[in-house]
Design a protein around this motif. Structure first.
Motif, PDB file in Angstrom:
ATOM      1  N   ASN A 185     -14.624   8.633   2.252  1.00 40.15           N
ATOM      2  CA  ASN A 185     -15.485   8.219   1.139  1.00 40.15           C
ATOM      3  C   ASN A 185     -16.064   6.823   1.345  1.00 40.15           C
ATOM      4  OD1 ASN A 185     -15.153  10.666  -0.095  1.00 40.15           O
ATOM      5  ND2 ASN A 185     -13.622   9.961  -1.580  1.00 40.15           N
ATOM      6  N   VAL A 186     -15.312   5.944   1.981  1.00 39.31           N
ATOM      7  CA  VAL A 186     -15.816   4.587   2.264  1.00 39.31           C
ATOM      8  C   VAL A 186     -17.057   4.672   3.160  1.00 39.31           C
ATOM      9  CG1 VAL A 186     -15.316   2.432   3.516  1.00 39.31           C
ATOM     10  CG2 VAL A 186     -13.589   3.418   1.988  1.00 39.31           C
ATOM     11  N   VAL A 187     -16.950   5.467   4.230  1.00 40.75           N
ATOM     12  CA  VAL A 187     -18.070   5.594   5.176  1.00 40.75           C
ATOM     13  C   VAL A 187     -19.259   6.288   4.507  1.00 40.75           C
ATOM     14  CG1 VAL A 187     -18.810   6.553   7.399  1.00 40.75           C
ATOM     15  CG2 VAL A 187     -16.468   5.711   7.140  1.00 40.75           C
ATOM     16  N   TYR A 188     -18.958   7.353   3.782  1.00 43.35           N
ATOM     17  CA  TYR A 188     -20.035   8.140   3.169  1.00 43.35           C
ATOM     18  C   TYR A 188     -20.780   7.322   2.102  1.00 43.35           C
ATOM     19  CZ  TYR A 188     -22.507  12.391   1.837  1.00 43.35           C
ATOM     20  OH  TYR A 188     -23.492  13.311   1.603  1.00 43.35           O
ATOM     21  N   ALA A 189     -20.041   6.612   1.268  1.00 40.91           N
ATOM     22  CA  ALA A 189     -20.662   5.817   0.194  1.00 40.91           C
ATOM     23  C   ALA A 189     -21.581   4.742   0.775  1.00 40.91           C
ATOM     24  CB  ALA A 189     -19.586   5.179  -0.676  1.00 40.91           C
ATOM     25  N   ALA A 190     -21.182   4.201   1.925  1.00 38.66           N
ATOM     26  CA  ALA A 190     -22.005   3.158   2.564  1.00 38.66           C
ATOM     27  C   ALA A 190     -23.315   3.748   3.093  1.00 38.66           C
ATOM     28  CB  ALA A 190     -21.219   2.503   3.694  1.00 38.66           C
ATOM     29  N   GLN A 191     -23.312   5.050   3.416  1.00 45.74           N
ATOM     30  CA  GLN A 191     -24.523   5.696   3.938  1.00 45.74           C
ATOM     31  C   GLN A 191     -25.516   6.039   2.825  1.00 45.74           C
ATOM     32  OE1 GLN A 191     -22.995   9.057   6.129  1.00 45.74           O
ATOM     33  NE2 GLN A 191     -22.464   7.838   7.927  1.00 45.74           N
ATOM     34  N   PRO A 193     -25.824   4.546  -0.668  1.00 46.88           N
ATOM     35  CA  PRO A 193     -25.480   3.666  -1.796  1.00 46.88           C
ATOM     36  C   PRO A 193     -26.330   3.929  -3.043  1.00 46.88           C
ATOM     37  CG  PRO A 193     -26.674   2.469  -0.092  1.00 46.88           C
ATOM     38  CD  PRO A 193     -26.390   3.814   0.468  1.00 46.88           C
ATOM     39  N   HIS A 198     -18.553   4.591  -5.375  1.00 51.81           N
ATOM     40  CA  HIS A 198     -17.204   4.902  -4.913  1.00 51.81           C
ATOM     41  C   HIS A 198     -16.182   4.277  -5.856  1.00 51.81           C
ATOM     42  CE1 HIS A 198     -14.024   4.705  -1.454  1.00 51.81           C
ATOM     43  NE2 HIS A 198     -13.819   5.706  -2.267  1.00 51.81           N
ATOM     44  N   LYS A 200     -12.925   3.145  -5.883  1.00 55.82           N
ATOM     45  CA  LYS A 200     -12.112   2.846  -4.695  1.00 55.82           C
ATOM     46  C   LYS A 200     -10.603   2.883  -4.902  1.00 55.82           C
ATOM     47  CE  LYS A 200     -15.542   0.007  -2.278  1.00 55.82           C
ATOM     48  NZ  LYS A 200     -16.482  -0.346  -3.389  1.00 55.82           N
TER      49      LYS A 200
END
Ligand code: ARG
Length: 246
Positions: A185-191, A193, A198, A200
């Motif tokens: 989810n960290v990686v996906y949310a950054a892609q 925004p 997220h 967290k």
């Protein structure tokens, strides 16, 4: 190689013997689970598990082969010897542990929520999603699906074959949230925004381990001490930084 069938069977029971004789370590995983295993622009499978697998093969003096396998069939594939070890960010659960052996945990994670941006100010904690008004997307056969059913029993749960399809459902506005492992989810949310928020704060605590067939203490021992070795010598920390802290 012993000629007698009883000796032969005993020898073959050790996956380590067969890996060394074959000159090849076969690692089962399912590409798509960022940042543990995913495809780069050229289509190569890369990630945290892949880097560790490469080092394992090197330490054994054999070549590495990655066996990409669908998540819902990944334990059966291990049990039918399609590969030697499952390195797929699998959460160690008592149910799975009836079927396979797990190494010691190599990382701890938790479930988090990827929320549709429209709920940004109304939903701030996972428990608010336990409501029949909400639709939650999950990946089939994962601890994310189990967590959503357990902690959000009143919501409508829609499960998908891949995490990418499930997360897409939220971006498309057909689901309100996606429940999955925090690192993904960290990686996906950054892609994305603009589309997603997220939440967290993890609401489960899960140990991830590598899985091997039962009844093979030699291989399990090798893997556990390999893990200890890379934790002791700094290699694990360097890889952790590379994949989780950029
Ligand atoms: N940790 C979660 C589970 O064990 C998700 C793992 C998904 N891994 C993958 N390679 N798709 O259910």
């Amino acid at each position: 190689l012993p000629a007698w069938s009883a000796d032969q069977a005993l020898w073959e029971k050790s996956t380590l013997n067969r890996i060394l004789a074959r000159g090849e370590l076969r690692v089962g995983l399912e590409a798509g689970y960022m940042p543990f295993e995913m495809r780069d622009k050229k289509g190569n499978i890369i990630g945290f598990d892949v880097d560790i697998a490469r080092l394992m093969a090197k330490a054994m003096g054999v070549k590495l082969t990655l066996v990409n396998t669908q998540w819902d069939g990944i334990i059966p594939a291990l049990l039918t010897d399609k590969f030697d070890v499952l390195m797929g960010g699998m959460t160690i659960t008592p149910e799975r542990n009836l079927q396979v052996n797990f190494t010691d945990p190599y990382i701890y994670i938790g479930q988090t929520v990827l929320l549709a941006r429209k709920h940004e100010h109304t939903i701030t904690v996972y428990s608010q999603l336990d409501d029949p008004r909400y639709t939650i997307a999950t990946k089939l056969g994962t601890t994310g699906e189990i967590a959503a059913r357990r902690y959000m029993p009143k919501a409508r749960i829609k499960s998908f074959e891949s995490e990418a399809d499930a997360a897409m459902e939220v971006r498309n506005g057909r689901a309100d949230a996606f429940v999955y492992d925090m690192p993904y989810n960290v990686v996906y949310a950054a892609q994305f925004p603009d589309a997603l928020v997220h939440l967290k704060e993890p609401f489960t605590r899960e140990a991830l381990g590598w899985a091997v067939r039962k009844g093979d203490p030699d291989f399990l021992n090798w893997l556990n001490h390999f893990l200890r070795q890379i934790k002791d010598d700094g290699v694990y920390d360097a890889l952790y930084k590379k994949w989780f802290e950029n």
